[in-house]
Design an enzyme around this catalytic site. Sequence first.
Site, mmCIF file in Angstrom:
data_model
loop_
_atom_site.group_PDB
_atom_site.id
_atom_site.type_symbol
_atom_site.label_atom_id
_atom_site.label_comp_id
_atom_site.label_asym_id
_atom_site.label_seq_id
_atom_site.Cartn_x
_atom_site.Cartn_y
_atom_site.Cartn_z
ATOM 1 N N LYS A 213 93.870 50.176 57.568
ATOM 2 C CA LYS A 213 93.409 49.037 56.767
ATOM 3 C C LYS A 213 92.613 49.485 55.559
ATOM 4 O O LYS A 213 92.070 50.582 55.516
ATOM 5 C CB LYS A 213 92.647 48.046 57.648
ATOM 6 C CG LYS A 213 93.643 47.294 58.553
ATOM 7 C CD LYS A 213 93.088 46.125 59.290
ATOM 8 C CE LYS A 213 94.253 45.442 60.030
ATOM 9 N NZ LYS A 213 93.817 44.455 61.006
ATOM 10 N N ARG A 252 95.775 48.672 68.263
ATOM 11 C CA ARG A 252 97.049 48.414 67.568
ATOM 12 C C ARG A 252 97.125 49.391 66.398
ATOM 13 O O ARG A 252 96.305 49.321 65.487
ATOM 14 C CB ARG A 252 97.041 46.957 67.089
ATOM 15 C CG ARG A 252 98.294 46.526 66.351
ATOM 16 C CD ARG A 252 98.163 45.074 65.904
ATOM 17 N NE ARG A 252 99.341 44.647 65.172
ATOM 18 C CZ ARG A 252 99.573 44.914 63.893
ATOM 19 N NH1 ARG A 252 98.699 45.593 63.182
ATOM 20 N NH2 ARG A 252 100.681 44.476 63.316
#
Length: 274
Positions: A213, A252
């Site tokens: 991210k 994840r």
Amino acid sequence: MSPLVMGILNVTPDSFAESIPLVVDAAVDVNAAVTRALMVVADGAHIVDVGGESTRPGAEPVSEEIEQARVLPVIEELAKHKLDISIDTHHSATAAAAISAGASIVNDVSCGADPDMFALVAKHDVRYVLMHNRGTSADMYSQAVYRNIGADVAAELEDRVSKALSAGVRREQIIVDPGIGFAKTREQNWELLRNLGSVIALGLPVLLGVSRKRFLGELLGAEGSARGVEGRDVATAAFSMWAAQLGLWGVRVHDVRSTVDVLAVAAALEVECG
Ligand code: PMM
């Protein structure tokens, strides 16, 4: 118990973190998607998370029809390999079709915004990831205002959990996720992570998604520019170690191998969980 590893399979033309697009000119390359999923499992993933809509801030929403045309042929093929499949969708119709095709987890980044989602989950023997979010990818940043982000996210998740339970979802179906990067600024992501204890205190399994991210790119980038996505995997794996220490249910990730390696180290050290 070591966290479960959820390997990401974004069947989209515009995923920010997928090195090879699995959708080109609207056509899904099912073979390439299945090959990639099998590699993810060979690397040690327990679950393959299949998504057909980019959740990147400002991404164009896709219709349920397009989303299903992307994910269903892939899920049908993966089901033949007896994999544990999660469907990353906020559309109840897509979740229903994916369950029929073989998915056993519904990963909902909208925190149950679709009014039919809870009833659908209640009807099936599936796990359900309730991820914290506010608004849509078009307006989530305008809603990134918190008094105390740890407490606020936990309270909002608790409220959605109780609505899900009232709609018939069983407590043992539910997994919560703090929704890192969703309706949160860079600093708010860090603040929430530092205060993840408030989410853990809900007493439900916790899934963490930080992989590649932007806030990691910004942490690691030089002179104000974010580091590129693949240069974020070591930092992602560091979070997987932390997830093991915290006793989280799952992580994840895009790069499964680095996470599986750090979890092997955590297990060998018998890192105390919980
Ligand atoms: N992040 C993305 C997509 N789906 N699902 C869950 N449960 N948690 C997340 O943090 C999450 C998610 C966005 O990342 P991607 O575009 O790399 O898939």
